[in-house]
Design a protein around this motif. Structure first.
Motif, PDB file in Angstrom:
ATOM      1  N   GLY A  80       0.944  -1.260   0.053  1.00 30.43           N
ATOM      2  CA  GLY A  80       0.027  -0.090  -0.261  1.00 30.43           C
ATOM      3  C   GLY A  80       0.852   1.102   0.002  1.00 30.43           C
ATOM      4  N   GLY A  86       1.122   3.854   4.176  1.00 35.33           N
ATOM      5  CA  GLY A  86       2.139   2.936   3.643  1.00 35.33           C
ATOM      6  C   GLY A  86       3.301   3.805   3.598  1.00 35.33           C
ATOM      7  N   ASP A 120       2.070  -1.341  -4.838  1.00 35.88           N
ATOM      8  CA  ASP A 120       0.645  -0.920  -4.896  1.00 35.88           C
ATOM      9  C   ASP A 120       0.275  -1.023  -6.216  1.00 35.88           C
ATOM     10  OD1 ASP A 120      -1.606   0.903  -5.032  1.00 35.88           O
ATOM     11  OD2 ASP A 120      -0.828   1.730  -3.040  1.00 35.88           O
ATOM     12  N   GLY A 162      -7.239   5.138  -3.646  1.00 31.92           N
ATOM     13  CA  GLY A 162      -7.618   4.771  -2.033  1.00 31.92           C
ATOM     14  C   GLY A 162      -8.167   6.060  -1.330  1.00 31.92           C
ATOM     15  N   CYS A 175      -3.225  -1.335   3.249  1.00 32.37           N
ATOM     16  CA  CYS A 175      -4.016  -1.257   2.004  1.00 32.37           C
ATOM     17  C   CYS A 175      -5.498  -0.731   1.997  1.00 32.37           C
ATOM     18  CB  CYS A 175      -4.191  -2.571   1.332  1.00 32.37           C
ATOM     19  SG  CYS A 175      -2.567  -3.405   1.100  1.00 32.37           S
ATOM     20  N   TRP A 198      -8.917  -2.449   1.054  1.00 31.89           N
ATOM     21  CA  TRP A 198      -8.488  -3.673   0.324  1.00 31.89           C
ATOM     22  C   TRP A 198      -7.797  -4.438   1.448  1.00 31.89           C
ATOM     23  CZ3 TRP A 198      -7.955   1.107  -2.349  1.00 31.89           C
ATOM     24  CH2 TRP A 198      -9.024   1.497  -3.138  1.00 31.89           C
ATOM     25  N   GLY A 199      -7.520  -3.998   2.750  1.00 31.20           N
ATOM     26  CA  GLY A 199      -6.663  -4.632   3.572  1.00 31.20           C
ATOM     27  C   GLY A 199      -7.104  -6.137   3.999  1.00 31.20           C
ATOM     28  N   GLU A 259      -3.860  -0.471   9.531  1.00 29.27           N
ATOM     29  CA  GLU A 259      -5.080  -0.376   9.045  1.00 29.27           C
ATOM     30  C   GLU A 259      -6.082   0.390   9.805  1.00 29.27           C
ATOM     31  OE1 GLU A 259      -6.354  -1.499   6.170  1.00 29.27           O
ATOM     32  OE2 GLU A 259      -4.645  -2.366   5.317  1.00 29.27           O
TER      33      GLU A 259
END
Length: 395
Positions: free
Chosen positions: A9, A14, A33, A42, A202, A205-206, A336
């Protein structure tokens, strides 16, 4: 021996992790990424950038303080990363006024300047956003401000690259390789990246990435209502951010247009995630929530939205980040459910923990929900959504 770290990420979180790792000797850093180098699909790309330091959780207060200190010293291509314009919290009822008094007392306890001011003084600070007839009390927080998430991310990426970090864009993660209960590598497209550590940063999307290692992340993606006005004159002095906690509404003047967000609507879960942290505007209850929010403004300064954003963000059952070791897999770390408010401070604290240094992020341990079913965690997270916009975490 070089410690090989792969950060998954390249949003603000990130990238901040990579920048902090770049300060460590004997550390090789690769950031992966699936996005291109010139896009931020994102949450970082559409974050309103509200930074509120005061929080009910002391750990988050410290992460926000640290983040602001870092942001204030960042710029990219002539743009500052942070504008310390302050914030106003407004009360429209006696109960709301009492809540602001408690907030002011809490701020004093942790050394954050906060002053209860007369409604007329609040109007003077933000005349186009504060309705004198509609409020009974106001709290001024001068340390709060607006972060430019894209500027901060670009500046941190430059620092990380200067320290030797490598960014791989346009590369999907297809597998996380384990040997027993330890991370040993990441499969990125056709390339295998050996890894002693992997940091999952992420965003929405983690959970899909953590699932590659057999880990369940208790994140729920929800759609959040945010609208923009048409352009206005940028000659006025900067206004503080404004929040109406009782109504779950917040607003800012970014210099060229107004932005307003509200979570005063039923949670809409984004079960099908696209390539961007944004879904089509759903209308209906979202329109109703925005219309109600705009009525909080002075009648002569109300506006009609010219742009609607159904941004998708990830929330947890207690509205706090998942920051720290994913203990079931050695070498796997979570960064996250972290918003701009805490991103840089969280990255610094996580890297300290990775290197065995003292780090006061125990309350954010990703394992704190162990034993609860995914269904229960989802229910608890959505139940907390409505007050997400203004209490207590900021954006």
């Amino acid at each position: 021996m070089t410690r090989q770290v792969v950060v998954l990420g390249a949003g603000i979180v990130g990238t901040a992790v990579a920048e902090q790792l770049g300060r460590r000797a004997g550390c090789s850093v690769i950031v992966v990424d699936r996005r291109g180098p010139d896009s931020l699909p994102g949450s970082t790309g559409h974050a309103p950038g509200f930074v509120g330091i005061l929080n009910d959780e002391p750990t988050l207060v410290e992460l926000a303080r640290e983040s602001v200190e870092i942001y204030r010293n960042l710029q990219w291509r002539g743009q500052a990363g942070f504008d310390q314009v302050g914030a106003l919290e407004l009360a429209t009822s006696r109960a709301g006024s009492e809540r602001l008094t408690v907030r002011a007392q809490a701020a004093a306890t942790v050394g954050i300047p906060a002053t209860l001011i007369d409604p007329a003084d609040a109007v003077a600070l933000a005349p186009r956003m504060v309705d004198r007839q509609g409020i009974v009390a106001a709290l001024h927080l001068p340390w709060d401000g607006a972060a430019r998430a894209t500027v901060i991310t670009a500046a941190l990426a430059e620092r990380a690259e200067a320290a030797g970090a490598r960014f791989l864009f346009g590369q999907p993660v297809t597998a996380i390789e384990l040997r027993g209960d330890r991370i040993v590598g990441v499969q990125v497209g056709n390339e295998r990246l050996p890894a002693d550590d992997v940091v999952v940063a992420c965003g929405i999307w983690g959970p899909a990435i953590a699932d590659l290692a057999g880990i369940h992340l208790p994140l729920v993606p929800v759609v959040h209502a945010y609208v923009y006005s048409s352009a206005h004159s940028a000659t006025r002095r900067p206004s503080p951010l404004v929040r109406w906690p009782e109504h779950n509404v917040y607003m800012r003047d970014d210099g060229s247009r107004y932005g307003l967000g509200t979570s005063d609507h039923a949670p809409l879960i984004a079960d099908e995630l696209a390539d961007r942290a944004e879904l089509s505007w759903p209308g209906g209850e979202f329109d109703d929530a925005v219309a109600a929010a705009l009525k909080l403004l002075p009648a002569e300064h109300r506006w009609s939205p010219s742009e609607h954003l159904g941004g998708v963000l990830a929330i947890t059952p207690d509205k706090m980040p998942l920051l720290g070791s994913l203990g079931q897999v050695n070498g796997l770390w979570s960064a996250e459910a972290i918003w701009v408010t805490h991103a840089a401070g969280a990255a610094k604290a996580l890297v300290a923990q990775m290197f065995g240094e003292p780090s006061a992020i125990t309350p954010l341990d990703p394992g704190r929900f162990t034993g609860s079913s995914p269904e229960d965690l989802r229910r608890r997270a959505t139940a907390r959504y409505r007050d997400l916009a203004t209490r207590p975490t900021g954006r």
